[in-house]
Design a protein around this motif. Structure first.
Motif, PDB file in Angstrom:
ATOM      1  N   VAL A 400       0.837  -1.206   0.000  1.00 18.96           N
ATOM      2  CA  VAL A 400       0.000   0.000   0.000  1.00 18.96           C
ATOM      3  C   VAL A 400       0.866   1.248   0.000  1.00 18.96           C
ATOM      4  CG1 VAL A 400      -1.652   1.341   1.357  1.00 18.96           C
ATOM      5  CG2 VAL A 400      -1.989  -1.124   1.046  1.00 18.96           C
ATOM      6  N   GLN A 401       1.949   1.227   0.779  1.00 17.04           N
ATOM      7  CA  GLN A 401       2.844   2.378   0.818  1.00 17.04           C
ATOM      8  C   GLN A 401       3.480   2.631  -0.553  1.00 17.04           C
ATOM      9  OE1 GLN A 401       3.430   4.692   3.122  1.00 17.04           O
ATOM     10  NE2 GLN A 401       4.833   5.666   1.653  1.00 17.04           N
ATOM     11  N   LEU A 402       3.872   1.563  -1.227  1.00 17.77           N
ATOM     12  CA  LEU A 402       4.449   1.718  -2.564  1.00 17.77           C
ATOM     13  C   LEU A 402       3.430   2.313  -3.533  1.00 17.77           C
ATOM     14  CD1 LEU A 402       6.408  -1.662  -2.852  1.00 17.77           C
ATOM     15  CD2 LEU A 402       7.412   0.618  -2.716  1.00 17.77           C
ATOM     16  N   LEU A 403       2.176   1.872  -3.437  1.00 23.04           N
ATOM     17  CA  LEU A 403       1.140   2.399  -4.327  1.00 23.04           C
ATOM     18  C   LEU A 403       0.911   3.889  -4.112  1.00 23.04           C
ATOM     19  CD1 LEU A 403      -1.590  -0.416  -4.364  1.00 23.04           C
ATOM     20  CD2 LEU A 403      -0.115   0.282  -6.251  1.00 23.04           C
ATOM     21  N   THR A 404       0.968   4.337  -2.869  1.00 22.53           N
ATOM     22  CA  THR A 404       0.723   5.762  -2.600  1.00 22.53           C
ATOM     23  C   THR A 404       1.770   6.647  -3.253  1.00 22.53           C
ATOM     24  OG1 THR A 404       1.970   5.663  -0.518  1.00 22.53           O
ATOM     25  CG2 THR A 404      -0.407   5.241  -0.399  1.00 22.53           C
ATOM     26  N   GLU A 405       2.943   6.087  -3.542  1.00 21.36           N
ATOM     27  CA  GLU A 405       4.000   6.861  -4.179  1.00 21.36           C
ATOM     28  C   GLU A 405       3.852   6.909  -5.695  1.00 21.36           C
ATOM     29  OE1 GLU A 405       7.918   5.823  -2.761  1.00 21.36           O
ATOM     30  OE2 GLU A 405       7.067   4.981  -0.921  1.00 21.36           O
ATOM     31  N   LEU A 406       2.827   6.231  -6.230  1.00 14.01           N
ATOM     32  CA  LEU A 406       2.644   6.159  -7.674  1.00 14.01           C
ATOM     33  C   LEU A 406       1.434   6.973  -8.149  1.00 14.01           C
ATOM     34  CD1 LEU A 406       3.399   2.347  -8.174  1.00 14.01           C
ATOM     35  CD2 LEU A 406       4.905   4.266  -8.702  1.00 14.01           C
ATOM     36  N   GLN A 407       0.940   7.835  -7.284  1.00 16.82           N
ATOM     37  CA  GLN A 407      -0.180   8.721  -7.603  1.00 16.82           C
ATOM     38  C   GLN A 407      -1.424   7.948  -8.047  1.00 16.82           C
ATOM     39  OE1 GLN A 407       1.106  11.728 -10.393  1.00 16.82           O
ATOM     40  NE2 GLN A 407       2.857  12.350  -9.126  1.00 16.82           N
ATOM     41  N   PRO A 408      -1.978   7.122  -7.171  1.00 14.71           N
ATOM     42  CA  PRO A 408      -3.185   6.362  -7.517  1.00 14.71           C
ATOM     43  C   PRO A 408      -4.399   7.288  -7.580  1.00 14.71           C
ATOM     44  CG  PRO A 408      -2.671   6.075  -5.197  1.00 14.71           C
ATOM     45  CD  PRO A 408      -1.530   6.850  -5.796  1.00 14.71           C
ATOM     46  N   PRO A 409      -5.502   6.833  -8.206  1.00 16.73           N
ATOM     47  CA  PRO A 409      -6.703   7.667  -8.275  1.00 16.73           C
ATOM     48  C   PRO A 409      -7.299   7.972  -6.909  1.00 16.73           C
ATOM     49  CG  PRO A 409      -7.147   5.453  -9.080  1.00 16.73           C
ATOM     50  CD  PRO A 409      -5.669   5.576  -8.928  1.00 16.73           C
ATOM     51  N   SER A 410      -6.979   7.162  -5.927  1.00 21.72           N
ATOM     52  CA  SER A 410      -7.378   7.423  -4.548  1.00 21.72           C
ATOM     53  C   SER A 410      -6.224   7.017  -3.649  1.00 21.72           C
ATOM     54  CB  SER A 410      -8.624   6.612  -4.169  1.00 21.72           C
ATOM     55  OG  SER A 410      -8.865   6.691  -2.766  1.00 21.72           O
ATOM     56  N   ASP A 411      -5.893   7.884  -2.693  1.00 24.13           N
ATOM     57  CA  ASP A 411      -4.821   7.533  -1.764  1.00 24.13           C
ATOM     58  C   ASP A 411      -5.375   7.029  -0.442  1.00 24.13           C
ATOM     59  OD1 ASP A 411      -5.870   9.825  -0.743  1.00 24.13           O
ATOM     60  OD2 ASP A 411      -4.007  10.989  -0.791  1.00 24.13           O
ATOM     61  N   GLU A 412      -6.645   6.642  -0.447  1.00 23.10           N
ATOM     62  CA  GLU A 412      -7.263   6.080   0.739  1.00 23.10           C
ATOM     63  C   GLU A 412      -6.668   4.686   0.990  1.00 23.10           C
ATOM     64  OE1 GLU A 412      -9.057   4.985   3.940  1.00 23.10           O
ATOM     65  OE2 GLU A 412      -9.367   7.005   3.117  1.00 23.10           O
ATOM     66  N   PRO A 413      -5.937   4.497   2.103  1.00 21.59           N
ATOM     67  CA  PRO A 413      -5.253   3.210   2.356  1.00 21.59           C
ATOM     68  C   PRO A 413      -6.191   2.009   2.318  1.00 21.59           C
ATOM     69  CG  PRO A 413      -4.484   4.892   3.873  1.00 21.59           C
ATOM     70  CD  PRO A 413      -5.657   5.486   3.161  1.00 21.59           C
ATOM     71  N   THR A 414      -7.401   2.178   2.844  1.00 27.50           N
ATOM     72  CA  THR A 414      -8.327   1.050   2.878  1.00 27.50           C
ATOM     73  C   THR A 414      -8.694   0.587   1.475  1.00 27.50           C
ATOM     74  OG1 THR A 414      -9.256   1.825   4.968  1.00 27.50           O
ATOM     75  CG2 THR A 414     -10.569   0.249   3.705  1.00 27.50           C
ATOM     76  N   MET A 415      -8.906   1.536   0.572  1.00 21.96           N
ATOM     77  CA  MET A 415      -9.272   1.191  -0.796  1.00 21.96           C
ATOM     78  C   MET A 415      -8.096   0.548  -1.532  1.00 21.96           C
ATOM     79  SD  MET A 415     -11.248   3.615  -3.565  1.00 21.96           S
ATOM     80  CE  MET A 415     -12.487   4.007  -2.331  1.00 21.96           C
ATOM     81  N   LEU A 416      -6.889   1.094  -1.326  1.00 15.70           N
ATOM     82  CA  LEU A 416      -5.709   0.501  -1.945  1.00 15.70           C
ATOM     83  C   LEU A 416      -5.471  -0.906  -1.416  1.00 15.70           C
ATOM     84  CD1 LEU A 416      -3.283   3.574  -1.808  1.00 15.70           C
ATOM     85  CD2 LEU A 416      -4.469   2.680  -3.817  1.00 15.70           C
ATOM     86  N   SER A 417      -5.641  -1.060  -0.123  1.00 14.25           N
ATOM     87  CA  SER A 417      -5.438  -2.362   0.503  1.00 14.25           C
ATOM     88  C   SER A 417      -6.424  -3.383  -0.044  1.00 14.25           C
ATOM     89  CB  SER A 417      -5.594  -2.247   2.020  1.00 14.25           C
ATOM     90  OG  SER A 417      -5.536  -3.509   2.639  1.00 14.25           O
TER      91      SER A 417
END
Length: 895
Positions: A400-417
């Motif tokens: 999840v931390q790696l994804l947040t560094e890639l500018q996802p459409p949402s940076d909401e951790p729960t959604m990425l997780s």
């Protein structure tokens, strides 16, 4: 390229050393194998309940006999004409002080020589999630101390037997206020220390501690106790370290599998690969070692690149095996530079052939009625989700931390997780695989298909689908993201996580919740085939086409819970489902008084009772008498141990996880009452006996198939006789090669009909294994290069046999193996097939086999073939048919 004709598998440790293996060399040669496959000979430790991790890949294990023991093994193998295949465990190493590479990292941090060898996020200190309680409480309980360690020549923290070294530059702070000559000398050496001169530093510290008198060392120990007891001082010192001891935080280093006791290695770095493989490759050049088996290969970041490099360094002649289970449709292994897999997928292939699909459905219905609240699980995604959240939260947080560094459409951790969890757990294969930095086409399609299914799930929002598409894009096209390096790191770690979760779901709860005979211990989904015989032939054609020198195994996989012959007994239950279900219900009623109630729940519950009875049927020695108290005690202990593991691991018993002692005690009480009930024991033995007999025939069929189809068969030590152990894990007890040697001598001197009548001793299986292994030595090309050609069966019992022949340059081998014979055998006391039943069943032989004279492998009888061969004749003296051509009796077909 070297390819063994067959291999004998020995698990070292737990009482089995190099010398034990050396003493078995003559026996292995007499049995007929030409290679010994054994677990890693290098310094290793047990990690958790399962698996080994290599402490030092350059040091032969001292407990196994070190260099002298290995030299003896090497010499004895050479004398017996046996090659050696050794295991490599490259995916992980122990996160402990015994691991000098990891010790170096903890001591020196990002400056350490081995800092780049492990998957570590150096944004902060390495978090070590080892504390069971807050540090202050552990110190008060005297479980955590600050101390000096003479053996490791270091000052640091010792916690529950594990030592964590301090950064040398912090010694001055640690020894502040200690105005002794010893402290001054230690500080002086530490202040001059550098990572590049770490060996010199430790040598000096060791000298200082050795030369110090006892009074000075006592004073130093007292000072360090004071440091530990002063919270402010202690915390200030800990802030100077390259690591932190924590309770349940995400570690900065990727562990391997689901164990915080290990740390993943980065073999994509050239120095890591070189240093880990230097000694194994040296043995490959200078000893009897001719092959390497790579364990946990799915846990590596890029298995294809790894195997490509391993092949390059090992050479074209080396025999390389990947410890991987290949699922239907997978193509990854064909891209790797290996001979094949360890062969565990063969377990499921044989199971599909020898199970009765209609009987299985009946068993399933009876089993489901026991507790309607627990349904038969058609897939195990829910189990994988539970395991991921329970055991892989650290890995998930890192992704999840790696994804947040890639500018996802949402940076909401729960959604990425959730997106990561959905993809990883719904993936129908172990993991995806990259090729040259991109996901391989087959696995890219599998990921897209998985994402499409998830996107259609009820309740899925457009925002969640956007995140899902983003994650898919990161893995498929990392170069299109804002940071390709981070995207590639994410993709690699996602693949490792998916594999670890799938492996853990197999190893733990899944097989207990799948159905009445735990089919999912037999490789993910052992699906009922509409044409079992045809499916078997297709699988063997694929084996011959894709990896003819890959291995064939029927034992030892983390995905199994029973020995190979115990599993064959379980399959026999499907042939008389009503009989078995009725017996279970009868026993449940008669033993109802032994159940207890815990929190309004009856214990053991109905499905646990079913599991208990079927396990007892699987592991009870056929020759054990109900009055044999010593023998009963051994079986009782095995059953208790098995059920304890089931309680601990089972998904449907998860309510009791962590507080399962009352449940476990209740199950043990129930088992003890069973073994004290002679009426039950007598009824159980009489009911189970025909299943044991059918299971024995299944076992012979399975063994012959493994020894004759395309591939290299592996005989697990001890499984050349009946293997009815209650767990597929082997090696926990040393194998008695002396008894096996006596059994082999007895088998070769005893008439075949006598061995069959004495089938329960296992000697008949030993005789059979030796005959086929020796044939493989004599006809190596026939087995390793020969065609696999199915034979058509005509007659009333055509569905009860699988037949094929092998051919290579005029050499022939015909094999016919019975299946689903419970109804035929139940009237007998030994596995003789009733010949009258087979009179109308025959093999239809192709023109090229007509006129050929073949010899029955087990009886020695010769027969000249015509268009049809009667199976009543073929099974007359032995229940398995194998006819082989001899050069001196070959007669060409007249035209």
């Amino acid at each position: 390229m070297y390819t063994p004709k067959s291999a004998y598998r020995i698990q070292l440790r737990h009482g089995t050393t190099f010398r034990h293996a050396a003493d078995a060399a003559g026996y292995m040669s007499d049995l007929g194998v030409d290679a010994l496959s054994m677990s890693s000979p290098f310094q290793s430790v047990q990690v958790g309940e399962h698996g080994l991790a290599t402490v030092s890949p350059a040091v032969l294990d001292v407990e196994l006999g070190a260099e002298s023991g290995f030299a003896e093994l090497n010499s004895r193998l050479a004398g017996a004409g046996l090659a050696l295949i050794i295991d490599l465990n490259p995916s992980r190493m122990p996160a402990s002080s015994e691991n000098s590479w990891w010790f170096d990292v903890l001591e020196w941090g990002s400056r350490a020589t081995y800092a780049g060898y492990f998957d570590i996020d150096w944004a902060g200190p390495v978090l070590l999630p080892v504390l069971e309680r807050p540090m202050g409480e552990e110190i008060e309980a005297r479980l955590l101390t600050i101390c000096f360690n003479r053996r490791l020549a270091s000052i640091g923290i010792a916690y529950r037997g594990v030592f964590h070294p301090f950064e040398p530059s912090s010694y001055a702070a640690v020894l502040h206020r200690n105005e002794t000559a010893l402290a001054a000398e230690l500080i002086g050496v530490a202040d001059q220390a550098t990572p590049e001169a770490a060996t010199k530093f430790h040598r000096e510290i060791a000298r200082i501690l050795k030369e110090a008198d006892t009074a000075a060392l006592i004073d130093l120990a007292a000072h360090l106790n004071n440091v530990a007891g002063d919270a402010g001082w202690r915390d200030a010192i800990l802030d100077l370290q390259n690591w932190r001891l924590v309770e349940n935080e995400a570690p900065a280093a990727r562990n391997a599998g689901n164990s915080s006791l290990t740390v993943g290695l980065r073999h994509e770095e050239p120095d890591v690969f070189k240093d880990f493989h230097r000694e194994p490759l040296s043995l490959l050049q200078r000893t009897q070692v001719r092959g390497l088996r790579v364990n946990d290969i799915d846990m590596l970041a890029d298995p294809e690149s790894y195997t490509r490099l391993l092949r390059q360094r090992a050479g074209e002649d080396a025999f390389l095996i990947a410890d991987k289970i290949v699922l239907k449709g997978e193509s990854a292994i064909s891209e790797w530079q290996v001979n094949g897999t360890a062969g565990y997928e063969f377990i499921g292939t044989v199971t599909d052939l020898l199970i009765d699909p209609q009987g299985l459905s009946i068993l399933q219905r009876h089993w489901s009625k026991l507790d309607p609240t627990t349904e038969f699980a058609g897939d195990h995604n829910h189990v994988k989700v539970n395991i991921l959240h329970a055991a892989f939260t650290d890995d998930l947080a890192q992704l999840v931390q790696l994804l947040t560094e890639l500018q996802p459409p949402s940076d909401e951790p729960t959604m990425l997780s959730r997106a990561v969890v959905d993809l990883a757990t719904a993936l129908p294969v172990f993991r995806a695989y990259s090729k040259d930095g991109r996901i391989s086409p087959f696995y890219a399609r599998a990921l897209r298909s998985t994402a499409a299914q998830v996107s259609k799930r009820e309740g899925q929002t457009p925002e969640e689908n956007d995140v899902l598409s983003f994650v898919l894009g990161v893995m498929q096209s990392p170069e299109k993201t804002v940071n390709a390096a981070i995207a590639e790191t994410f993709s690699g770690r996602f693949q490792q996580l998916a594999a670890a979760v799938t492996a853990s779901s197999l190893e733990k709860s899944y097989q207990y919740t799948r159905g009445p005979i735990a089919l999912d211990e037999l490789i993910l989904k052992s699906n009922v085939k509409p044409d079992p015989v045809g499916s078997f032939h297709h699988s063997m054609h694929e084996k011959a086409r894709t990896e003819p020198s890959g291995m064939l195994a029927t034992s030892y996989s983390y995905a199994t819970k029973f020995g190979e012959d115990a599993r064959m007994r379980l399959l026999a239950l499907s042939e008389a489902p009503e009989r078995w279900a009725s017996a279970v219900e009868r026993w449940r009623q008669s033993q109802a008084g032994n159940l207890v109630t815990i929190e309004n729940a009856v214990v053991p519950d109905a499905k646990a009772e079913w599991l208990l009875y079927q396990t007892l049927a699987a592991i009870w020695p056929a020759s054990l008498l109900v009055h044999d108290k010593a023998g009963l005690a051994l079986v009782r202990d095995e059953l208790v141990a098995f059920m304890s593991g089931a309680i601990r691991e089972s998904d449907w018993l998860s309510l009791w996880t962590g507080t399962d002692k009352p449940y476990g005690k209740a199950v043990t009480h129930c088992i003890d009452r069973l073994f004290a009930d002679e009426e039950f024991l007598g009824d159980f033995v009489e009911t189970a006996r025909p299943f044991w007999l059918a299971g024995a025939l299944n076992g012979l069929s399975q063994t012959v198939l493994k020894l004759t189809v395309p591939g290299v068969p592996v005989i697990r030590a001890g499984s050349e006789t009946w293997d009815i152990s209650p767990t597929g894990q082997f090696g926990s007890h040393p194998v008695d090669f002396g008894e096996l040697r006596k059994g082999l001598a007895n088998a070769s001197q005893t008439q075949l009909n006598v061995l069959l009548e004495d089938w329960h001793s296992g000697t008949v299986k030993l005789r059979l294994v030796q005959a086929y292994l020796q044939l493989r030595q004599q006809r190596a090309d026939l087995f390793l290069r020969g065609q696999y050609i199915p034979l058509h069966v005509n007659g009333d019992l055509a569905d009860h046999v699988v037949a094929f022949y092998r051919e290579f340059e005029g050499q022939y081998l015909i094999v016919a193996v019975p299946r689903l014979c419970f109804a035929m055998l139940k009237q007998f006391s030994s596995p003789f097939l009733p010949l009258s039943d087979w009179e109308q069943t025959s093999l239809a032989l192709p023109a090229q086999l007509r006129g050929v004279t073949l010899r029955h492998l087990m009886t020695g009888n010769q027969t000249k073939l015509s268009a049809n061969y009667s199976l009543a004749e073929g099974f007359r003296e032995f229940p398995i048919l194998t006819l082989v051509s001899d050069d001196d009796i070959f007669e060409p077909v007249e035209t």
